[in-house]
Design a protein around this motif. Structure first.
Motif, PDB file in Angstrom:
ATOM      1  N   LEU A  78     -37.730  25.013  -6.802  1.00 16.25           N
ATOM      2  CA  LEU A  78     -37.874  24.213  -5.590  1.00 16.25           C
ATOM      3  C   LEU A  78     -37.376  22.782  -5.829  1.00 16.25           C
ATOM      4  N   GLY A  79     -37.713  22.201  -6.968  1.00 13.88           N
ATOM      5  CA  GLY A  79     -37.245  20.857  -7.305  1.00 13.88           C
ATOM      6  C   GLY A  79     -35.731  20.793  -7.429  1.00 13.88           C
ATOM      7  N   PHE A  80     -35.133  21.826  -8.017  1.00 15.99           N
ATOM      8  CA  PHE A  80     -33.681  21.863  -8.148  1.00 15.99           C
ATOM      9  C   PHE A  80     -33.007  21.920  -6.783  1.00 15.99           C
ATOM     10  N   VAL A  81     -33.525  22.778  -5.908  1.00 11.96           N
ATOM     11  CA  VAL A  81     -32.943  22.906  -4.570  1.00 11.96           C
ATOM     12  C   VAL A  81     -33.107  21.612  -3.784  1.00 11.96           C
ATOM     13  N   CYS A  82     -34.281  21.007  -3.853  1.00 16.99           N
ATOM     14  CA  CYS A  82     -34.508  19.745  -3.134  1.00 16.99           C
ATOM     15  C   CYS A  82     -33.629  18.626  -3.685  1.00 16.99           C
ATOM     16  N   GLY A  83     -33.482  18.556  -5.008  1.00 18.86           N
ATOM     17  CA  GLY A  83     -32.620  17.543  -5.605  1.00 18.86           C
ATOM     18  C   GLY A  83     -31.163  17.759  -5.235  1.00 18.86           C
ATOM     19  N   PHE A  84     -30.732  19.000  -5.222  1.00 21.90           N
ATOM     20  CA  PHE A  84     -29.355  19.311  -4.837  1.00 21.90           C
ATOM     21  C   PHE A  84     -29.109  18.941  -3.375  1.00 21.90           C
ATOM     22  N   PHE A  85     -30.091  19.239  -2.518  1.00 22.20           N
ATOM     23  CA  PHE A  85     -29.992  18.895  -1.100  1.00 22.20           C
ATOM     24  C   PHE A  85     -29.940  17.384  -0.916  1.00 22.20           C
ATOM     25  N   ALA A  86     -30.751  16.660  -1.676  1.00 21.35           N
ATOM     26  CA  ALA A  86     -30.728  15.189  -1.604  1.00 21.35           C
ATOM     27  C   ALA A  86     -29.363  14.654  -2.042  1.00 21.35           C
ATOM     28  N   GLY A  87     -28.780  15.260  -3.067  1.00 21.60           N
ATOM     29  CA  GLY A  87     -27.446  14.858  -3.505  1.00 21.60           C
ATOM     30  C   GLY A  87     -26.400  15.098  -2.437  1.00 21.60           C
ATOM     31  N   GLN A  88     -26.510  16.225  -1.745  1.00 20.36           N
ATOM     32  CA  GLN A  88     -25.573  16.516  -0.661  1.00 20.36           C
ATOM     33  C   GLN A  88     -25.715  15.517   0.481  1.00 20.36           C
ATOM     34  N   LEU A  89     -26.947  15.125   0.794  1.00 21.79           N
ATOM     35  CA  LEU A  89     -27.161  14.135   1.846  1.00 21.79           C
ATOM     36  C   LEU A  89     -26.557  12.775   1.461  1.00 21.79           C
ATOM     37  N   ILE A  90     -26.733  12.384   0.209  1.00 18.09           N
ATOM     38  CA  ILE A  90     -26.172  11.108  -0.250  1.00 18.09           C
ATOM     39  C   ILE A  90     -24.648  11.157  -0.217  1.00 18.09           C
ATOM     40  N   LEU A  91     -24.084  12.277  -0.672  1.00 15.67           N
ATOM     41  CA  LEU A  91     -22.625  12.405  -0.622  1.00 15.67           C
ATOM     42  C   LEU A  91     -22.105  12.409   0.804  1.00 15.67           C
ATOM     43  N   MET A  92     -22.827  13.050   1.699  1.00 15.66           N
ATOM     44  CA  MET A  92     -22.408  13.084   3.097  1.00 15.66           C
ATOM     45  C   MET A  92     -22.366  11.665   3.669  1.00 15.66           C
ATOM     46  N   ASN A  93     -23.371  10.866   3.354  1.00 18.22           N
ATOM     47  CA  ASN A  93     -23.387   9.490   3.838  1.00 18.22           C
ATOM     48  C   ASN A  93     -22.337   8.629   3.136  1.00 18.22           C
ATOM     49  N   ALA A  94     -22.120   8.854   1.854  1.00 20.03           N
ATOM     50  CA  ALA A  94     -21.152   8.051   1.109  1.00 20.03           C
ATOM     51  C   ALA A  94     -19.715   8.347   1.533  1.00 20.03           C
ATOM     52  N   LEU A  95     -19.441   9.590   1.910  1.00 14.67           N
ATOM     53  CA  LEU A  95     -18.078   9.990   2.260  1.00 14.67           C
ATOM     54  C   LEU A  95     -17.861  10.094   3.764  1.00 14.67           C
ATOM     55  N   ARG A  96     -18.794   9.615   4.542  1.00 13.44           N
ATOM     56  CA  ARG A  96     -18.722   9.739   5.995  1.00 13.44           C
ATOM     57  C   ARG A  96     -17.502   9.047   6.585  1.00 13.44           C
ATOM     58  N   GLU A  97     -17.103   7.920   6.033  1.00 14.79           N
ATOM     59  CA  GLU A  97     -16.012   7.130   6.619  1.00 14.79           C
ATOM     60  C   GLU A  97     -14.619   7.630   6.230  1.00 14.79           C
ATOM     61  N   TYR A  98     -14.551   8.644   5.375  1.00 19.60           N
ATOM     62  CA  TYR A  98     -13.265   9.184   4.951  1.00 19.60           C
ATOM     63  C   TYR A  98     -12.929  10.443   5.748  1.00 19.60           C
TER      64      TYR A  98
END
Length: 82
Positions: A21-41
């Motif tokens: 569960l921690g791995f999945v939640c951490g991976f999901f959090a990473g995807q959310l951060i990447l989505m926000n970081a790469l939103r303008e591209y």
């Protein structure tokens, strides 16, 4: 309950489930951060950026690092409270 060597106790099973569960939640959090970081591209800019090994390593490792940190933190919290 008697712990027999070589068997998995109920507490050990829960640690595995909490770790997953921690791995999945951490991976999901990473995807959310990447989505926000790469939103303008645009998609083309992101594909061009991923040809650079430094960018690929930076954005790729961020996600996996958060997944591992999620796993470690969930297991530590579980062991602390249970």
């Amino acid at each position: 309950m008697l712990d027999v060597p070589g068997t998995i106790s109920e507490k050990n099973t829960m640690v595995y489930l909490v770790a997953i569960l921690g791995f999945v939640c951490g991976f999901f959090a990473g995807q959310l951060i990447l989505m926000n970081a790469l939103r303008e591209y645009s998609k083309e800019e992101i594909l061009e950026m991923m040809k650079d090994p430094v960018s690929r390593l930076k954005y790729g490792m961020l996600n996996w690092l958060l997944a591992v940190l999620g796993t470690i933190s969930f297991v530590m919290i579980y062991n602390h409270y249970f």
